[in-house]
Design an enzyme around this catalytic site. Sequence first.
Site, short mmCIF file in Angstrom:
data_model
loop_
_atom_site.label_atom_id
_atom_site.label_comp_id
_atom_site.label_asym_id
_atom_site.label_seq_id
_atom_site.Cartn_x
_atom_site.Cartn_y
_atom_site.Cartn_z
N ASN A 69 14.38 12.44 -41.64
CA ASN A 69 13.59 11.84 -40.45
C ASN A 69 14.15 12.24 -39.36
O ASN A 69 15.18 12.84 -39.28
CB ASN A 69 13.37 10.31 -40.82
CG ASN A 69 11.99 9.77 -40.35
OD1 ASN A 69 11.54 10.39 -39.30
ND2 ASN A 69 11.35 9.31 -41.30
N ARG A 70 13.79 11.33 -38.08
CA ARG A 70 14.17 11.91 -36.81
C ARG A 70 15.38 10.87 -36.12
O ARG A 70 15.61 9.83 -36.37
CB ARG A 70 12.82 11.56 -35.97
CG ARG A 70 11.77 12.34 -36.48
CD ARG A 70 10.44 12.29 -35.52
NE ARG A 70 9.46 13.12 -36.03
CZ ARG A 70 8.59 12.98 -36.95
NH1 ARG A 70 8.58 11.86 -37.77
NH2 ARG A 70 7.71 13.87 -37.17
N HIS A 95 15.31 15.82 -40.03
CA HIS A 95 15.56 16.33 -41.27
C HIS A 95 16.93 17.18 -41.46
O HIS A 95 17.10 18.08 -42.10
CB HIS A 95 14.75 16.99 -42.02
CG HIS A 95 13.46 16.38 -42.31
ND1 HIS A 95 13.47 14.84 -42.55
CD2 HIS A 95 11.95 16.68 -42.48
CE1 HIS A 95 12.30 14.31 -42.79
NE2 HIS A 95 11.22 15.56 -42.81
N HIS A 165 11.70 15.51 -50.45
CA HIS A 165 10.64 15.54 -49.62
C HIS A 165 9.39 16.19 -50.41
O HIS A 165 8.56 17.01 -49.85
CB HIS A 165 10.88 16.33 -48.23
CG HIS A 165 10.10 16.23 -46.96
ND1 HIS A 165 8.75 16.66 -47.18
CD2 HIS A 165 10.11 15.79 -45.92
CE1 HIS A 165 8.19 16.46 -46.08
NE2 HIS A 165 9.15 15.70 -45.22
N SER A 166 9.24 15.72 -51.77
CA SER A 166 8.19 16.25 -52.43
C SER A 166 6.69 15.88 -51.87
O SER A 166 6.81 14.69 -51.16
CB SER A 166 8.20 15.81 -53.84
OG SER A 166 9.25 16.60 -54.52
N TYR A 167 5.84 16.80 -51.82
CA TYR A 167 4.50 16.52 -51.50
C TYR A 167 3.67 16.30 -52.98
O TYR A 167 3.53 17.28 -53.68
CB TYR A 167 3.94 17.66 -50.83
CG TYR A 167 4.32 17.84 -49.32
CD1 TYR A 167 3.49 17.33 -48.34
CD2 TYR A 167 5.56 18.20 -49.19
CE1 TYR A 167 3.97 17.72 -46.92
CE2 TYR A 167 5.86 18.67 -47.89
CZ TYR A 167 5.09 18.27 -46.74
OH TYR A 167 5.56 18.51 -45.51
N ASP A 226 1.96 8.98 -40.64
CA ASP A 226 3.41 9.71 -40.85
C ASP A 226 4.42 8.55 -40.15
O ASP A 226 4.72 8.67 -39.13
CB ASP A 226 3.69 10.98 -39.97
CG ASP A 226 4.88 11.46 -39.87
OD1 ASP A 226 5.78 11.37 -40.83
OD2 ASP A 226 5.13 12.36 -39.37
N GLN A 254 8.95 6.70 -45.74
CA GLN A 254 8.12 7.47 -44.69
C GLN A 254 6.77 7.74 -45.54
O GLN A 254 7.01 8.60 -46.42
CB GLN A 254 8.85 8.55 -44.45
CG GLN A 254 8.25 9.40 -43.02
CD GLN A 254 8.09 8.56 -41.84
OE1 GLN A 254 8.96 7.70 -41.51
NE2 GLN A 254 7.40 8.96 -40.75
N GLU A 277 8.86 9.28 -48.77
CA GLU A 277 10.13 9.66 -48.60
C GLU A 277 11.00 8.38 -48.57
O GLU A 277 11.01 7.74 -47.43
CB GLU A 277 10.36 10.63 -47.61
CG GLU A 277 9.34 11.84 -47.43
CD GLU A 277 9.46 12.27 -45.82
OE1 GLU A 277 10.38 12.50 -45.41
OE2 GLU A 277 8.11 12.53 -45.54
#
Length: 311
Positions: A69-70, A95, A165-167, A226, A254, A277
């Site tokens: 994340n940020r 990330h 970070h799997s979609y 998001d 997330q 996430e």
Amino acid sequence: MIFGTLPSGEQVEQVELSSGRLRAEVLTLGAIVRSLEVSGRNVVLGLDSVEDYLTRSRYFGAVVGRYGNRIANGRFTLDGVEHRLPINNGINSLHGGTEGFDRKVWTVQGRSGDSVTLTLTSPDGDQGYPGTLTAQVTYTLADDALRIDYAMETDAPTVVNLTNHSYFNLAGSGDVREHVVRIEAEHYLPVDEHKIPTGELAPVKGTPFDFTEPHAVAERYDGAYDHCFVLDGGMQVRAGGLTMEVTTTEPGVQFYTGSMLDGVATPYGPFAGLCLETQHYPDSPNQPHFPSTVLRPGERRTSTTTYRFTS
């Protein structure tokens, strides 16, 4: 088996796991979950080559770090010392920076038919982060579930926030805005125009962020989520006759619905997959009232997230 070779000549291995009706492919590049099949249906987004992962990926399936994340303005202060990180997301560091853990080749430490353990040593100063960090991730298939166990140690004070970070697309294809989602979270983190938390833990009740009762992603907020949710329990996603139950020891998640995926820059267009996430909160190093992500020598931080599938 060898999946491919990096421009440096370093080889990327693919490890295959199976248990019951689950099958998975894990790459040593980025500790990536390249595929996860449930009764023959792949429910995660993956890519076909090392080159694609280097040039066309949006962190598909990877373990991101040191900090998932940020982090605002790409900087934080720890024990009175400011540390500066690569800026790769507007004015922020995202990330782990431009050469984060998703682009590193991890080492296979152990494996069996249903499990693999990968390790990575991140040297002092890697992407601006202090301390030499040793990270370990174990993927295990058992009881219709993918379990992810993380462990981290350091030789100097640092911050760390690992996540996968799997979609996911439980239907195997199509638009995830029809997926039905439940998140046991009474609060979420509002963000500013740079997607940095304002510091408030805001109630979800009466807002588009209320997933305490299940509803389709597209029902609110144009489906374009998001955002980080403050977890009180688990999560659930339903689509295509499958249900995925998610539990974690982490304080937040997330929830990203893939709205910014680009069908030209990647093989997938917007809303091709959604991410859950599990992690600490974004920008925690700059927000001391958030749960701490500081790791110190002599400590061993662990966490576990489980994705369980039922039909």
